[in-house]
Design a protein around this motif. Structure first.
Motif, PDB file in Angstrom:
ATOM      1  N   THR A 192     -11.868  30.014   0.493  1.00 35.80           N
ATOM      2  CA  THR A 192     -12.568  29.692  -0.748  1.00 35.80           C
ATOM      3  C   THR A 192     -12.723  28.203  -1.006  1.00 35.80           C
ATOM      4  N   ASP A 193     -11.613  27.456  -0.944  1.00 34.78           N
ATOM      5  CA  ASP A 193     -11.741  26.048  -1.290  1.00 34.78           C
ATOM      6  C   ASP A 193     -12.530  25.261  -0.253  1.00 34.78           C
ATOM      7  N   TYR A 194     -12.548  25.737   1.018  1.00 36.53           N
ATOM      8  CA  TYR A 194     -13.370  25.058   2.019  1.00 36.53           C
ATOM      9  C   TYR A 194     -14.851  25.326   1.769  1.00 36.53           C
ATOM     10  N   VAL A 195     -15.182  26.533   1.319  1.00 37.52           N
ATOM     11  CA  VAL A 195     -16.577  26.829   0.948  1.00 37.52           C
ATOM     12  C   VAL A 195     -17.027  25.897  -0.173  1.00 37.52           C
ATOM     13  N   LEU A 196     -16.145  25.661  -1.136  1.00 38.59           N
ATOM     14  CA  LEU A 196     -16.490  24.758  -2.242  1.00 38.59           C
ATOM     15  C   LEU A 196     -16.715  23.333  -1.728  1.00 38.59           C
ATOM     16  N   GLU A 197     -15.944  22.930  -0.729  1.00 32.59           N
ATOM     17  CA  GLU A 197     -16.171  21.614  -0.103  1.00 32.59           C
ATOM     18  C   GLU A 197     -17.550  21.561   0.540  1.00 32.59           C
ATOM     19  N   ILE A 198     -17.910  22.627   1.239  1.00 29.15           N
ATOM     20  CA  ILE A 198     -19.222  22.696   1.884  1.00 29.15           C
ATOM     21  C   ILE A 198     -20.336  22.598   0.852  1.00 29.15           C
ATOM     22  N   MET A 199     -20.176  23.303  -0.267  1.00 31.81           N
ATOM     23  CA  MET A 199     -21.187  23.278  -1.316  1.00 31.81           C
ATOM     24  C   MET A 199     -21.333  21.884  -1.911  1.00 31.81           C
ATOM     25  N   GLU A 200     -20.206  21.183  -1.998  1.00 34.12           N
ATOM     26  CA  GLU A 200     -20.257  19.809  -2.496  1.00 34.12           C
ATOM     27  C   GLU A 200     -21.033  18.922  -1.524  1.00 34.12           C
ATOM     28  N   ARG A 201     -20.769  19.091  -0.217  1.00 31.32           N
ATOM     29  CA  ARG A 201     -21.494  18.305   0.784  1.00 31.32           C
ATOM     30  C   ARG A 201     -22.992  18.613   0.751  1.00 31.32           C
ATOM     31  N   ALA A 202     -23.310  19.888   0.488  1.00 26.88           N
ATOM     32  CA  ALA A 202     -24.714  20.307   0.457  1.00 26.88           C
ATOM     33  C   ALA A 202     -25.369  20.034  -0.896  1.00 26.88           C
ATOM     34  N   ASN A 203     -24.570  19.547  -1.866  1.00 28.55           N
ATOM     35  CA  ASN A 203     -25.074  19.233  -3.205  1.00 28.55           C
ATOM     36  C   ASN A 203     -25.721  20.457  -3.863  1.00 28.55           C
ATOM     37  N   THR A 204     -25.013  21.594  -3.769  1.00 29.44           N
ATOM     38  CA  THR A 204     -25.510  22.836  -4.361  1.00 29.44           C
ATOM     39  C   THR A 204     -24.662  23.226  -5.567  1.00 29.44           C
ATOM     40  N   PRO A 205     -25.248  23.914  -6.549  1.00 32.16           N
ATOM     41  CA  PRO A 205     -24.499  24.338  -7.740  1.00 32.16           C
ATOM     42  C   PRO A 205     -23.553  25.488  -7.412  1.00 32.16           C
ATOM     43  N   LEU A 206     -22.661  25.807  -8.347  1.00 29.40           N
ATOM     44  CA  LEU A 206     -21.724  26.909  -8.148  1.00 29.40           C
ATOM     45  C   LEU A 206     -22.284  28.237  -8.611  1.00 29.40           C
ATOM     46  N   GLN A 207     -23.510  28.259  -9.065  1.00 28.97           N
ATOM     47  CA  GLN A 207     -24.135  29.512  -9.496  1.00 28.97           C
ATOM     48  C   GLN A 207     -25.646  29.330  -9.529  1.00 28.97           C
ATOM     49  N   GLY A 208     -26.394  30.387  -9.185  1.00 34.14           N
ATOM     50  CA  GLY A 208     -27.841  30.341  -9.222  1.00 34.14           C
ATOM     51  C   GLY A 208     -28.403  29.527  -8.070  1.00 34.14           C
ATOM     52  N   TYR A 209     -28.462  30.139  -6.872  1.00 36.57           N
ATOM     53  CA  TYR A 209     -28.813  29.402  -5.666  1.00 36.57           C
ATOM     54  C   TYR A 209     -30.292  29.574  -5.323  1.00 36.57           C
ATOM     55  N   SER A 210     -30.971  28.448  -5.057  1.00 34.75           N
ATOM     56  CA  SER A 210     -32.364  28.482  -4.633  1.00 34.75           C
ATOM     57  C   SER A 210     -32.426  28.604  -3.108  1.00 34.75           C
ATOM     58  N   SER A 211     -33.627  28.841  -2.571  1.00 33.22           N
ATOM     59  CA  SER A 211     -33.788  28.918  -1.119  1.00 33.22           C
ATOM     60  C   SER A 211     -33.444  27.577  -0.472  1.00 33.22           C
ATOM     61  N   ASP A 212     -33.734  26.483  -1.182  1.00 33.53           N
ATOM     62  CA  ASP A 212     -33.375  25.160  -0.655  1.00 33.53           C
ATOM     63  C   ASP A 212     -31.859  24.987  -0.578  1.00 33.53           C
ATOM     64  N   ASP A 213     -31.142  25.525  -1.587  1.00 30.68           N
ATOM     65  CA  ASP A 213     -29.675  25.453  -1.578  1.00 30.68           C
ATOM     66  C   ASP A 213     -29.110  26.177  -0.356  1.00 30.68           C
ATOM     67  N   ILE A 214     -29.650  27.372  -0.089  1.00 24.83           N
ATOM     68  CA  ILE A 214     -29.176  28.157   1.062  1.00 24.83           C
ATOM     69  C   ILE A 214     -29.474  27.403   2.356  1.00 24.83           C
ATOM     70  N   ALA A 215     -30.685  26.826   2.456  1.00 25.25           N
ATOM     71  CA  ALA A 215     -31.057  26.069   3.655  1.00 25.25           C
ATOM     72  C   ALA A 215     -30.124  24.877   3.850  1.00 25.25           C
ATOM     73  N   ASN A 216     -29.772  24.201   2.747  1.00 21.85           N
ATOM     74  CA  ASN A 216     -28.869  23.046   2.836  1.00 21.85           C
ATOM     75  C   ASN A 216     -27.477  23.459   3.296  1.00 21.85           C
ATOM     76  N   ILE A 217     -27.005  24.623   2.817  1.00 21.89           N
ATOM     77  CA  ILE A 217     -25.681  25.098   3.229  1.00 21.89           C
ATOM     78  C   ILE A 217     -25.685  25.435   4.722  1.00 21.89           C
ATOM     79  N   PHE A 218     -26.764  26.070   5.203  1.00 25.46           N
ATOM     80  CA  PHE A 218     -26.887  26.332   6.632  1.00 25.46           C
ATOM     81  C   PHE A 218     -26.814  25.026   7.423  1.00 25.46           C
TER      82      PHE A 218
END
Length: 498
Positions: A192-218
């Motif tokens: 869990t906490d590593y996923v949150l680190e990844i989301m921070e690197r990808a500059n994505t919110p913690l809720q309500g994900y756009s297609s760009d957010d998913i692409a950035n996480i990939f």
């Protein structure tokens, strides 16, 4: 009559579904990416918009634009170093290399010759339709189970209920789902906490994900599968909507259950079936350490670099829930980062007492044992640290904890480097990279390459140091790892100044 494309010293056989280089070696390419390649080759020098590509290649599934980006990237990698595809800003993609077609009975012809008559165009159109049907059948047969290789990212749950009784859901339900899926020999379920680190690197919110957010996480994580969930309904009538994002497809569904744990268990089984993972059954009384809303607030404070608030909130959880190992481990990590070694050591002793009461080893035990080893290193108790790392490595290996196996190898490498044992240090750093490669984790690989560059420079091996530095720069830029790239650039400036 079959046609074969020739371009950039490669031979593309639409019927066999192969791409072969000038030395006769077949290049690996996924079915949908191959379909996209055939589409581009069918009309070289012509622009295809992302919408055109999605309509012709992914017409039978619901996907986002990120699948086009990934497939274009894959094609470019196959044909490197040749420049074969041009990106036209806001318009799409064009195949820019010369293309020829070889027919079994009549030799080689230019692309312009093949489109000279309406009859030939019809033949090509029909053969293209047949190919599309063949690939559709291949794709459908793969849907029930596509064995996962790489990392699985489960995102925080979108909570559409939003009442006082469900504040725990965002991270608590996310963590419960993660804990039910066991990492495999070639797969890592990211914690869990590593996923949150990844989301921070990808500059994505913690809720309500756009297609760009998913692409950035990939892009940032190198993940093979991303799971998004949304909780709806009321007690005794919950609906858990889910979306399984792969780099080439999207699968959506919904799970109905009377309780949230039951819904999560059903979804875990769906994910396991789709990816080839094993289920890790949880005790009936299992409660995620992330279910506490204060932990969620602490992690939000951490995301905003408010370390003081993060520590205070975690201390509040530890004081209130003395059995919450997750909160304790997160607090230990923060204290160690702040140099509060003695306080961290006291909490570690307390955590080890709790671990002894467990029926069997779990992931939290791996993490706490690892931080205990690091704590010993901070105290310069190297022998004690190595003993703890040995025990932690055995635990991590049993649980396929690839991320922490990478951390362990990297830590061993830095200890060996400190002791002047350069050959051992290089072996450990290379081993750390290999563990991160199991997860397809560009962040860990980039760190490993940076470590190798620094190590080589320390030995006076300038060319080797520069080579590792160049690899690290390429990796960080390719995956948009801004934080790591800054460290690599700082090191680049230091090397240049010598």
């Amino acid at each position: 009559m079959s046609q074969i494309f020739l371009t950039a010293d490669y031979r593309i056989d639409p019927v066999a579904g192969t791409v072969t280089d000038s030395e006769g070696q077949e290049c690996k390419i996924r079915p949908r990416t191959f379909q996209l390649l055939l589409l581009l080759l069918s009309r070289p020098k012509q622009n295809f918009s992302k919408q055109d590509i999605m309509a012709q290649v992914w017409s039978d599934v619901v996907v986002g634009e990120h699948v086009v980006f990934q497939s274009i990237k894959e094609i470019r990698q196959v044909f490197e170093p040749a420049e074969v595809i041009k990106t036209v800003p806001k318009q799409g993609y064009t195949w820019i290399h010369d293309v020829q077609e070889l027919e079994a009975s009549s030799g080689t012809k230019s692309q312009s010759d093949t489109s000279s008559t309406g009859k030939k165009a019809l033949v090509l159109s029909l053969s293209g339709l047949c190919l599309a049907l063949i690939f559709a059948l291949i794709w459908v047969t793969q849907l029930p189970q596509q064995k996962l290789s790489g990392s699985l990212v489960i995102l925080p749950v979108n909570d559409n209920i939003k009442d006082a009784d469900h504040h725990w859901v965002k991270l608590g339900a996310m963590d419960q789902l993660i804990q039910q899926l066991a990492s495999g020999e070639h797969t890592g379920v990211l914690h869990t906490d590593y996923v949150l680190e990844i989301m921070e690197r990808a500059n994505t919110p913690l809720q309500g994900y756009s297609s760009d957010d998913i692409a950035n996480i990939f892009t940032v994580s190198g993940a093979s599968l991303i799971v998004e969930t949304t909780l709806m309904g009321v007690p005794q009538d919950y609906k858990l909507l889910y979306t399984l994002f792969r780099q080439t497809s999207i699968k959506k569904g919904v799970v109905f259950a009377k309780s949230i744990p039951a819904a999560l268990e059903k979804l875990a089984n769906i994910i396991a079936h789709q990816s080839g993972l094993n289920i890790n059954p949880l005790p009936a009384d299992y409660g995620s350490g992330f279910s506490n809303e204060i932990i969620a607030n602490a992690l939000l404070a951490q995301e905003n670099n408010d370390i003081e608030s993060t520590i205070k909130l975690l201390e509040a959880v530890v004081a209130k829930e003395k059995s919450n190992l997750t909160a304790k481990r997160l607090l230990i990590e923060k204290l160690m980062q702040q140099g509060e070694i003695e306080r961290a050591g006291e909490l570690l002793q307390d955590a080890f007492k709790q671990l002894k009461a467990l029926d069997k080893p779990n992931r939290e035990q791996v993490r706490i044992s690892f931080f205990a080893a690091v704590n010993e290193i901070q105290k310069m108790n190297i022998s004690s640290a190595e003993t703890l790392l040995d025990k932690t490595e055995i635990l991590a290996t049993d649980l396929n904890e690839w991320l922490y196996l990478g951390y362990i190898a990297e830590t061993r490498g830095k200890v060996a480097q400190h002791l002047g044992q350069y050959q051992r240090a290089e072996q450990f750093f290379q081993q750390a990279i290999s563990y991160h490669q199991v997860l397809h984790c560009p962040y860990g690989e980039s760190n490993g390459l940076l470590n190798l560059s620094i190590l080589a420079d320390e030995q006076g091996l300038e060319r080797k140091a520069q080579a590792f530095l160049n690899e690290a720069l390429t990796k960080t830029r390719q995956h948009q790892l801004i934080q790591v790239e800054k460290r690599v650039q700082d090191w680049q400036r230091q090397l240049a100044a010598k």
